[in-house]
Write an enzyme that holds these catalytic residues in place. Structure first.
Site, PDB file in Angstrom:
ATOM      1  N   GLY A 124       0.809  -1.213   0.000  1.00 11.99           N
ATOM      2  CA  GLY A 124       0.000   0.000   0.000  1.00 11.99           C
ATOM      3  C   GLY A 124       0.840   1.260   0.000  1.00 11.99           C
ATOM      4  O   GLY A 124       1.241   1.763   1.058  1.00 11.99           O
ATOM      5  N   ALA A 130      -1.483  10.997  -3.514  1.00 10.84           N
ATOM      6  CA  ALA A 130      -0.069  10.649  -3.724  1.00 10.84           C
ATOM      7  C   ALA A 130       0.042   9.452  -4.656  1.00 10.84           C
ATOM      8  O   ALA A 130       0.001   8.303  -4.230  1.00 10.84           O
ATOM      9  CB  ALA A 130       0.605  10.332  -2.374  1.00 10.84           C
ATOM     10  N   ARG A 266      -8.544 -16.814 -41.280  1.00  5.23           N
ATOM     11  CA  ARG A 266      -9.564 -15.918 -41.838  1.00  5.23           C
ATOM     12  C   ARG A 266      -9.324 -15.678 -43.332  1.00  5.23           C
ATOM     13  O   ARG A 266      -8.226 -15.266 -43.717  1.00  5.23           O
ATOM     14  CB  ARG A 266      -9.520 -14.580 -41.087  1.00  5.23           C
ATOM     15  CG  ARG A 266     -10.378 -13.486 -41.662  1.00  5.23           C
ATOM     16  CD  ARG A 266     -11.840 -13.749 -41.449  1.00  5.23           C
ATOM     17  NE  ARG A 266     -12.668 -12.622 -41.835  1.00  5.23           N
ATOM     18  CZ  ARG A 266     -13.982 -12.707 -41.977  1.00  5.23           C
ATOM     19  NH1 ARG A 266     -14.611 -13.855 -41.759  1.00  5.23           N
ATOM     20  NH2 ARG A 266     -14.669 -11.638 -42.302  1.00  5.23           N
ATOM     21  N   GLN A 334      -6.717  -5.231 -34.637  1.00  6.27           N
ATOM     22  CA  GLN A 334      -6.963  -4.790 -36.018  1.00  6.27           C
ATOM     23  C   GLN A 334      -7.015  -5.985 -36.970  1.00  6.27           C
ATOM     24  O   GLN A 334      -7.872  -6.060 -37.845  1.00  6.27           O
ATOM     25  CB  GLN A 334      -5.839  -3.817 -36.433  1.00  6.27           C
ATOM     26  CG  GLN A 334      -6.080  -3.110 -37.743  1.00  6.27           C
ATOM     27  CD  GLN A 334      -7.197  -2.071 -37.638  1.00  6.27           C
ATOM     28  OE1 GLN A 334      -7.586  -1.676 -36.530  1.00  6.27           O
ATOM     29  NE2 GLN A 334      -7.730  -1.665 -38.754  1.00  6.27           N
ATOM     30  N   GLU A 361       2.736   0.822 -11.193  1.00  2.95           N
ATOM     31  CA  GLU A 361       4.159   0.798 -10.790  1.00  2.95           C
ATOM     32  C   GLU A 361       4.973   1.857 -11.528  1.00  2.95           C
ATOM     33  O   GLU A 361       6.099   1.617 -11.950  1.00  2.95           O
ATOM     34  CB  GLU A 361       4.757  -0.597 -10.981  1.00  2.95           C
ATOM     35  CG  GLU A 361       4.212  -1.526  -9.909  1.00  2.95           C
ATOM     36  CD  GLU A 361       4.946  -2.834  -9.805  1.00  2.95           C
ATOM     37  OE1 GLU A 361       6.180  -2.821  -9.782  1.00  2.95           O
ATOM     38  OE2 GLU A 361       4.263  -3.860  -9.727  1.00  2.95           O
TER      39      GLU A 361
HETATM   40  C1  LIG Z   1      -5.452  -1.690 -11.302  1.00  5.21           C
HETATM   41  C2  LIG Z   1      -4.449  -0.953 -10.461  1.00  5.21           C
HETATM   42  C3  LIG Z   1      -3.698  -1.642  -9.505  1.00  5.21           C
HETATM   43  C4  LIG Z   1      -2.788  -0.950  -8.703  1.00  5.21           C
HETATM   44  N1  LIG Z   1      -2.119  -1.616  -7.684  1.00  5.21           N
HETATM   45  C5  LIG Z   1      -1.410  -0.899  -6.784  1.00  5.21           C
HETATM   46  C6  LIG Z   1      -0.859  -1.530  -5.615  1.00  5.21           C
HETATM   47  O1  LIG Z   1      -0.980  -2.745  -5.416  1.00  5.21           O
HETATM   48  N2  LIG Z   1      -0.190  -0.757  -4.707  1.00  5.21           N
HETATM   49  C7  LIG Z   1      -0.028   0.584  -4.887  1.00  5.21           C
HETATM   50  O2  LIG Z   1       0.573   1.217  -4.015  1.00  5.21           O
HETATM   51  N3  LIG Z   1      -0.509   1.218  -5.990  1.00  5.21           N
HETATM   52  C8  LIG Z   1      -1.204   0.505  -6.928  1.00  5.21           C
HETATM   53  N4  LIG Z   1      -1.726   1.144  -8.040  1.00  5.21           N
HETATM   54  C9  LIG Z   1      -1.515   2.569  -8.206  1.00  5.21           C
HETATM   55  C10 LIG Z   1      -0.614   2.960  -9.378  1.00  5.21           C
HETATM   56  O3  LIG Z   1       0.720   2.625  -9.091  1.00  5.21           O
HETATM   57  C11 LIG Z   1      -0.849   4.452  -9.641  1.00  5.21           C
HETATM   58  O4  LIG Z   1      -2.131   4.544 -10.253  1.00  5.21           O
HETATM   59  C12 LIG Z   1       0.213   5.082 -10.505  1.00  5.21           C
HETATM   60  O5  LIG Z   1       1.427   5.150  -9.813  1.00  5.21           O
HETATM   61  C13 LIG Z   1      -0.159   6.479 -10.985  1.00  5.21           C
HETATM   62  O6  LIG Z   1      -0.629   7.285  -9.960  1.00  5.21           O
HETATM   63  P1  LIG Z   1      -2.016   8.087 -10.142  1.00  5.21           P
HETATM   64  O7  LIG Z   1      -3.018   7.086 -10.597  1.00  5.21           O
HETATM   65  O8  LIG Z   1      -2.303   8.838  -8.914  1.00  5.21           O
HETATM   66  O9  LIG Z   1      -1.761   9.084 -11.342  1.00  5.21           O
HETATM   67  P2  LIG Z   1      -1.132  10.563 -11.245  1.00  5.21           P
HETATM   68  O10 LIG Z   1       0.159  10.531 -10.517  1.00  5.21           O
HETATM   69  O11 LIG Z   1      -2.176  11.503 -10.789  1.00  5.21           O
HETATM   70  O12 LIG Z   1      -0.807  10.853 -12.788  1.00  5.21           O
HETATM   71  C14 LIG Z   1      -1.766  11.348 -13.711  1.00  5.21           C
HETATM   72  C15 LIG Z   1      -1.019  11.644 -15.010  1.00  5.21           C
HETATM   73  O13 LIG Z   1      -0.073  12.714 -14.786  1.00  5.21           O
HETATM   74  C16 LIG Z   1       1.212  12.298 -15.176  1.00  5.21           C
HETATM   75  N5  LIG Z   1       2.208  12.924 -14.324  1.00  5.21           N
HETATM   76  C17 LIG Z   1       2.240  12.982 -12.965  1.00  5.21           C
HETATM   77  N6  LIG Z   1       3.330  13.616 -12.554  1.00  5.21           N
HETATM   78  C18 LIG Z   1       4.043  13.962 -13.656  1.00  5.21           C
HETATM   79  C19 LIG Z   1       5.264  14.646 -13.891  1.00  5.21           C
HETATM   80  N7  LIG Z   1       6.032  15.086 -12.895  1.00  5.21           N
HETATM   81  N8  LIG Z   1       5.666  14.838 -15.168  1.00  5.21           N
HETATM   82  C20 LIG Z   1       4.922  14.386 -16.207  1.00  5.21           C
HETATM   83  N9  LIG Z   1       3.734  13.729 -16.051  1.00  5.21           N
HETATM   84  C21 LIG Z   1       3.316  13.524 -14.796  1.00  5.21           C
HETATM   85  C22 LIG Z   1       1.202  10.787 -15.026  1.00  5.21           C
HETATM   86  O14 LIG Z   1       2.230  10.174 -15.790  1.00  5.21           O
HETATM   87  C23 LIG Z   1      -0.202  10.452 -15.508  1.00  5.21           C
HETATM   88  O15 LIG Z   1      -0.221  10.396 -16.908  1.00  5.21           O
HETATM   89  C24 LIG Z   1      -2.593   0.445  -8.888  1.00  5.21           C
HETATM   90  C25 LIG Z   1      -3.317   1.117  -9.888  1.00  5.21           C
HETATM   91  C26 LIG Z   1      -4.253   0.453 -10.652  1.00  5.21           C
HETATM   92  C27 LIG Z   1      -5.046   1.239 -11.665  1.00  5.21           C
END
Ligand SMILES: Cc1cc2nc3c(=O)[nH]c(=O)nc-3n(C[C@H](O)[C@H](O)[C@H](O)COP(=O)(O)OP(=O)(O)OC[C@H]3O[C@@H](n4cnc5c(N)ncnc54)[C@H](O)[C@@H]3O)c2cc1C
Length: 377
Positions: A124, A130, A266, A334, A361
Site C-alpha cells: 500500500g 499521492a 480468416r 486490427q 508501478e
Molecule cells: C489496477 C491498479 C492496480 C494498482 N495496484 C497498486 C498496488 O498494489 N499498490 C499501490 O501502491 N498502488 C497501486 N496502483 C496505483 C498505481 O501505481 C498508480 O495509479 C500510478 O502510480 C499512478 O498514480 P495516479 O493514478 O495517482 O496518477 P497521477 O500521478 O495523478 O498521474 C496522472 C497523469 O499525470 C502524469 N504525471 C504525474 N506527474 C508527472 C510529472 N512530474 N511529469 C509528467 N507527467 C506527470 C502521469 O504520468 C499520468 O499520466 C494500482 C493502480 C491500478 C489502476
C-alpha cells in the site's frame, strides 16, 4: 555471451506454460466477465510453488532467481493478466519488503505463509493525493504506548481484500519529514477495506481502497529502520518493474499468438488474410518488438541476479514493454477486424488488460523521469 536459457529456466517456462494453457485459459474469459477472484487457481499455483519463486527455500519459497520469476510472469500473462498480476503483486510488492527489510523474527512470522502461497500479501503505497508523487504520503503512524496508531487512506491496492490476504505493507509518515514502512495485518480493528473496485481490465484481480482510523499495530511491525521507508519502497518498485515488464512481453506474445492464428485462418478476397503483405508486415513488426522487449526484461532480471545495479534497465524494460504491448495488442485486434471488437473474443480482453501496464508501478512518464535521472539529467 550466452543467450540460452538454463535447464532450470526451461523447466519453469514449460511448467507455467502448461499450467496457463490447461488450467487458466479455459476459465479466463468467465473470471473476467464475472470479475471473480481466481481462488482455485491461486491454490493450484501455491501447490506448484509459483507464489514464492524468488524467496529462499528455508522460508517456504522456491529458491529461484529473478529470470525464472520473470519467465513465470510472462507465461501467465500470455494467457491471463489478472492471474499474473495477482502473483506479481503478491511476490514483488507484498512479500518482498518483508524479505528484504524484515528482521529475522518478522521473516519467520510472515514468510512461510506468504512464500508458500497459503496467504497473500499486498503493498500500500498509492494514496488519493499521492500517486506518481508517492513521497506525498499523508497517512500517519504515531507511536503511542508501544503501538503504531495509523490514520489515513490508500487507493488501488492489489490483493488487499481477498479471503486469503494476510497483510498489507504500507508507507506512513512517522514524523514531519519521515516515512516508514509498517505491516498491517488484515482484521486489525480500524483497518477497513472497500468493496472491489470496478475496472477496465484486470477484472479478476482484487483492487481495493483502504482506510485506517486509529488502527493500532504493535511497535514491532515497523519494517526496517524508522525513516527509511521511502527509500525502501523505491527499491521495491525497481524490482517490481521487472515483473510488470515481463507482463508487457507476455501480453504482447499472447496477442501475437492470437493474431497469427487468426490471420492464417480468416479468408477474404478468396485467400487467408495472412497472405496479404500488409498483414505480414504487421506480424513481422509485432514479432520484432516482442523479441526486443523480452531481451530487455531478461537483461534487467539477469543484472539483478548478478547483484549488479539494475534500476535503469528495469525502468527501460517497463517503459518499452508497456508501450510495445500497446502497439502489439492494437495491431492484433486490427487483424481480428470486427470479431476482435466483440466481448467474447479473447483479444478484446487482452486489449482492455493492456492499458494498466502503462500506468501501474510508475506511469510511462515516471519511467522516463527515472531513466533521465540515471542518464545524469
Ligand atoms: C489496477 C491498479 C492496480 C494498482 N495496484 C497498486 C498496488 O498494489 N499498490 C499501490 O501502491 N498502488 C497501486 N496502483 C496505483 C498505481 O501505481 C498508480 O495509479 C500510478 O502510480 C499512478 O498514480 P495516479 O493514478 O495517482 O496518477 P497521477 O500521478 O495523478 O498521474 C496522472 C497523469 O499525470 C502524469 N504525471 C504525474 N506527474 C508527472 C510529472 N512530474 N511529469 C509528467 N507527467 C506527470 C502521469 O504520468 C499520468 O499520466 C494500482 C493502480 C491500478 C489502476
Amino acid at each position: 555471451m550466452d543467450f540460452d536459457l538454463s535447464n532450470e529456466h526451461e523447466l519453469i517456462r514449460d511448467t507455467v506454460r502448461a499450467f496457463a494453457r490447461e488450467r487458466v485459459a479455459p476459465v479466463a474469459e468467465e473470471l473476467d466477465r464475472e470479475s471473480r477472484f481466481p481462488y482455485e487457481l491461486v491454490a493450484e499455483m501455491a501447490e506448484l510453488g509459483l507464489l514464492g519463486i524468488p524467496f529462499p527455500e528455508e522460508y517456504g519459497g522456491g529458491g529461484g532467481d529473478t529470470v525464472s520469476y520473470a519467465i513465470a510472469i510472462e507465461e501467465l500473462t500470455r494467457v491471463d493478466s489478472s492471474v499474473a498480476i495477482t502473483v506479481a503483486a503478491h511476490t514483488s510488492l507484498g512479500t518482498m519488503p518483508i524479505f528484504l527489510f524484515g528482521t529475522e523474527e518478522q521473516r519467520q512470522e510472515w514468510l512461510p505463509q506468504l512464500a508458500s502461497g497459503e496467504r497473500l500479501a499486498a503493498f500500500g503505497l498509492t494514496e488519493p493525493g499521492a500517486g506518481s508523487d508517492a513521497g506525498a504520503t499523508r497517512t500517519t503512524a504515531e507511536l503511542r504506548d508501544r503501538q503504531w496508531v495509523v490514520n489515513g487512506s490508500k487507493i488501488f491496492i492489489t490483493n488487499a481484500g481477498t479471503d486469503v490476504t494476510a497483510c498489507v505493507a504500507i508507507t506512513a509518515r512517522t514524523g514531519e519529514e519521515e516515512i516508514s514502512n509498517l505491516i498491517v495485518p488484515n482484521g486489525t480493528p480500524g483497518y477497513e477495506i472497500s468493496a472491489p473496485m470496478k475496472k477496465l481490465g484486470w477484472r479478476a484481480s482484487d483492487t481495493r481502497a483502504l482506510s485506517f482510523v486509529d488502527c493500532a499495530v504493535p511497535e514491532g511491525n515497523i519494517l526496517g529502520e524508522r525513516g527509511k521507508g521511502f527509500r525502501q519502497f523505491l527499491e521495491i518498485l525497481d524490482g517490481g518493474r521487472i515483473s510488470v515488464a515481463a507482463m508487457g512481453v507476455g501480453l504482447a506474445q499472447g496477442a501475437y499468438d492470437l493474431a497469427f492464428a487468426y490471420a492464417r485462418e480468416r479468408e477474404q478476397f478468396g485467400r487467408p488474410i495472412a497472405s496479404f503483405q500488409a498483414i505480414q508486415f504487421k506480424l513481422a513488426d509485432m514479432a520484432t518488438e516482442i523479441e526486443a522487449g523480452r531481451a530487455l526484461v531478461y537483461k534487467s532480471a539477469w543484472l539483478k541476479d548478478q547483484g549488479r545495479p539494475f534500476a535503469r534497465e528495469a525502468a527501460m524494460a517497463k517503459l518499452f514493454t508497456g508501450e510495445l504491448s500497446h502497439r502489439v495488442v492494437n495491431w492484433a485486434l486490427q487483424i481480428h477486424g470486427g470479431y476482435g471488437y466483440m466481448d467474447e473474443s479473447t483479444v478484446s480482453r487482452l486489449y482492455r488488460d493492456q492499458k494498466i501496464l502503462e500506468i501501474g508501478e510508475g506511469t510511462n512518464e515516471v519511467q522516463r523521469m527515472v531513466i533521465a535521472r540515471h542518464l545524469g539529467l
